[in-house]
Design an enzyme around this catalytic site. Structure first.
Site, PDB file in Angstrom:
ATOM      1  N   LYS A  14       0.822  -1.228   0.000  1.00 29.61           N
ATOM      2  CA  LYS A  14       0.000   0.000   0.000  1.00 29.61           C
ATOM      3  C   LYS A  14       0.840   1.255   0.000  1.00 29.61           C
ATOM      4  O   LYS A  14       0.594   2.171  -0.752  1.00 29.61           O
ATOM      5  CB  LYS A  14      -0.809   0.098   1.309  1.00 29.61           C
TER       6      LYS A  14
ATOM      7  N   ARG B 192      -8.738   2.362   9.632  1.00 35.28           N
ATOM      8  CA  ARG B 192      -8.322   1.023  10.042  1.00 35.28           C
ATOM      9  C   ARG B 192      -9.375   0.360  10.928  1.00 35.28           C
ATOM     10  O   ARG B 192      -9.198  -0.790  11.303  1.00 35.28           O
ATOM     11  CB  ARG B 192      -7.031   1.137  10.838  1.00 35.28           C
TER      12      ARG B 192
ATOM     13  N   ARG C  92      11.534  -6.947   4.977  1.00 28.90           N
ATOM     14  CA  ARG C  92      11.471  -5.519   4.615  1.00 28.90           C
ATOM     15  C   ARG C  92      12.566  -4.747   5.352  1.00 28.90           C
ATOM     16  O   ARG C  92      12.754  -4.906   6.548  1.00 28.90           O
ATOM     17  CB  ARG C  92      10.095  -4.948   5.006  1.00 28.90           C
TER      18      ARG C  92
ATOM     19  N   ARG D 265      12.175  -1.956  10.617  1.00 30.46           N
ATOM     20  CA  ARG D 265      11.223  -1.243  11.451  1.00 30.46           C
ATOM     21  C   ARG D 265      11.004  -2.019  12.737  1.00 30.46           C
ATOM     22  O   ARG D 265      10.968  -3.238  12.728  1.00 30.46           O
ATOM     23  CB  ARG D 265       9.881  -1.123  10.707  1.00 30.46           C
TER      24      ARG D 265
ATOM     25  N   ARG E 283       0.120  -7.717  14.261  1.00 28.34           N
ATOM     26  CA  ARG E 283      -0.450  -6.723  13.339  1.00 28.34           C
ATOM     27  C   ARG E 283      -1.433  -7.381  12.385  1.00 28.34           C
ATOM     28  O   ARG E 283      -2.473  -6.813  12.064  1.00 28.34           O
ATOM     29  CB  ARG E 283       0.676  -6.004  12.569  1.00 28.34           C
TER      30      ARG E 283
HETATM   31  P1  AMP Z   1       1.607   1.495   9.127  1.00 23.61           P
HETATM   32  O1  AMP Z   1       2.853   2.193   8.738  1.00 23.61           O
HETATM   33  O2  AMP Z   1       0.397   1.953   8.352  1.00 23.61           O
HETATM   34  O3  AMP Z   1       1.752  -0.007   9.119  1.00 23.61           O
HETATM   35  O4  AMP Z   1       1.293   1.915  10.651  1.00 23.61           O
HETATM   36  C1  AMP Z   1       2.206   1.600  11.694  1.00 23.61           C
HETATM   37  C2  AMP Z   1       1.493   1.623  13.032  1.00 23.61           C
HETATM   38  O5  AMP Z   1       0.963   2.927  13.289  1.00 23.61           O
HETATM   39  C3  AMP Z   1       0.295   0.693  13.166  1.00 23.61           C
HETATM   40  O6  AMP Z   1       0.651  -0.646  13.487  1.00 23.61           O
HETATM   41  C4  AMP Z   1      -0.482   1.372  14.281  1.00 23.61           C
HETATM   42  O7  AMP Z   1       0.104   1.123  15.544  1.00 23.61           O
HETATM   43  C5  AMP Z   1      -0.281   2.843  13.961  1.00 23.61           C
HETATM   44  N1  AMP Z   1      -1.346   3.341  13.066  1.00 23.61           N
HETATM   45  C6  AMP Z   1      -1.201   3.784  11.777  1.00 23.61           C
HETATM   46  N2  AMP Z   1      -2.372   4.164  11.247  1.00 23.61           N
HETATM   47  C7  AMP Z   1      -3.306   3.965  12.206  1.00 23.61           C
HETATM   48  C8  AMP Z   1      -4.723   4.129  12.267  1.00 23.61           C
HETATM   49  N3  AMP Z   1      -5.433   4.590  11.211  1.00 23.61           N
HETATM   50  N4  AMP Z   1      -5.349   3.809  13.428  1.00 23.61           N
HETATM   51  C9  AMP Z   1      -4.668   3.353  14.488  1.00 23.61           C
HETATM   52  N5  AMP Z   1      -3.335   3.142  14.505  1.00 23.61           N
HETATM   53  C10 AMP Z   1      -2.646   3.444  13.372  1.00 23.61           C
END
Ligand code: AMP
Length: 221
Positions: A15, A90, A127, A160, A171
């Site tokens: 994404k 989310r 990654r 990460r 996750r």
């Molecule tokens: P991502 O880079 O999109 O995988 O986001 C990394 C982390 O940020 C996630 O595992 C959540 O802990 C937090 N996070 C990102 N976007 C959201 C969201 N829309 N709602 C809640 N937590 C979020």
């Protein structure tokens, strides 16, 4: 017509990469809530401090906090011609809040990028992100070594904190429980499309462009 896009899909579906490319090609902002939280964390702001522990455990930051962040971001003038949302919504309450935030604007176009779980785990465990320029290194093919230096700037690649296998499993579990229901939330709309994300990135990009074009045409009707 503004291109108000939501890219849905599990962690590791590609994404972020696709959203970044797509937004740059169309000249609209890429709004990644994960990137915004990581930036807040790096800057040591209150938002970052509140999100840190939750992110490290692979859980979700509270709806109220993240909805406020997105509402503010989408109200800026650069998001008027459109935006690509990546990582938001989310949860169903976030999706409901988004519908309120964009009320009166052009309809949302939603694209779900689908990838099987085992491929997601393989991609996420290998990654690597450049500590210098922030680029994601290309994920190695099965059996190939994981890269250590950035192909773009030569910087050292790091993992990460939430890409460890135990956190990845958490996750994906959280995704299935909280985020997957969004597919049902959106699937009845004429502007919802699915794309096969298990293909090479260029194929995903061209399928995505076609899906957005067809959904945008449906939105204009
Ligand atoms: P991502 O880079 O999109 O995988 O986001 C990394 C982390 O940020 C996630 O595992 C959540 O802990 C937090 N996070 C990102 N976007 C959201 C969201 N829309 N709602 C809640 N937590 C979020």
């Amino acid at each position: 017509m503004a291109l108000n896009l939501v890219f849905l899909g599990p962690p590791g579906a590609g994404k972020g990469t696709q959203a970044k490319q797509f937004a740059a090609a169309r000249g609209i902002p890429h709004v990644s809530t994960g990137d915004m939280l990581r930036e807040a964390l790096a800057a040591g702001t209150e938002l970052g401090l509140r999100a840190k522990a939750v992110m490290e455990q692979g859980r979700l930051v509270g709806d109220d906090i993240i909805i406020g962040v997105v509402r503010e971001r989408l109200s800026r003038p650069d998001a008027r011609p459109g935006f690509v949302l990546d990582g938001f919504p989310r949860t169903v309450p976030q999706a409901e809040a988004l519908d309120t935030i964009v009320a009166g604007r052009d309809p949302l176009v939603i694209v779900d990028i689908e990838v099987p779980d085992e491929e997601l785990v393989r991609r996420l465990t290998s990654r690597r992100v450049c500590g210098q320029c922030g680029a994601n290194a290309p994920v190695p093919a099965p059996g190939e070594p994981v890269p250590t230096a950035c192909g773009r700037c030569g910087g050292a690649l790091t993992q990460r904190a939430d890409d460890r296998e135990d956190v990845i499993r958490e996750r994906l579990r959280v995704y299935g429980r909280d985020t997957f229901p969004l597919v049902e939330y959106y699937s009845g709309r004429s502007t919802f499309r699915r794309v096969d994300g298990a293909q090479p990135a260029e194929r995903v990009a061209s399928d995505l462009a076609a899906a957005v074009a067809s959904a945008a045409a449906a939105a204009a009707r």
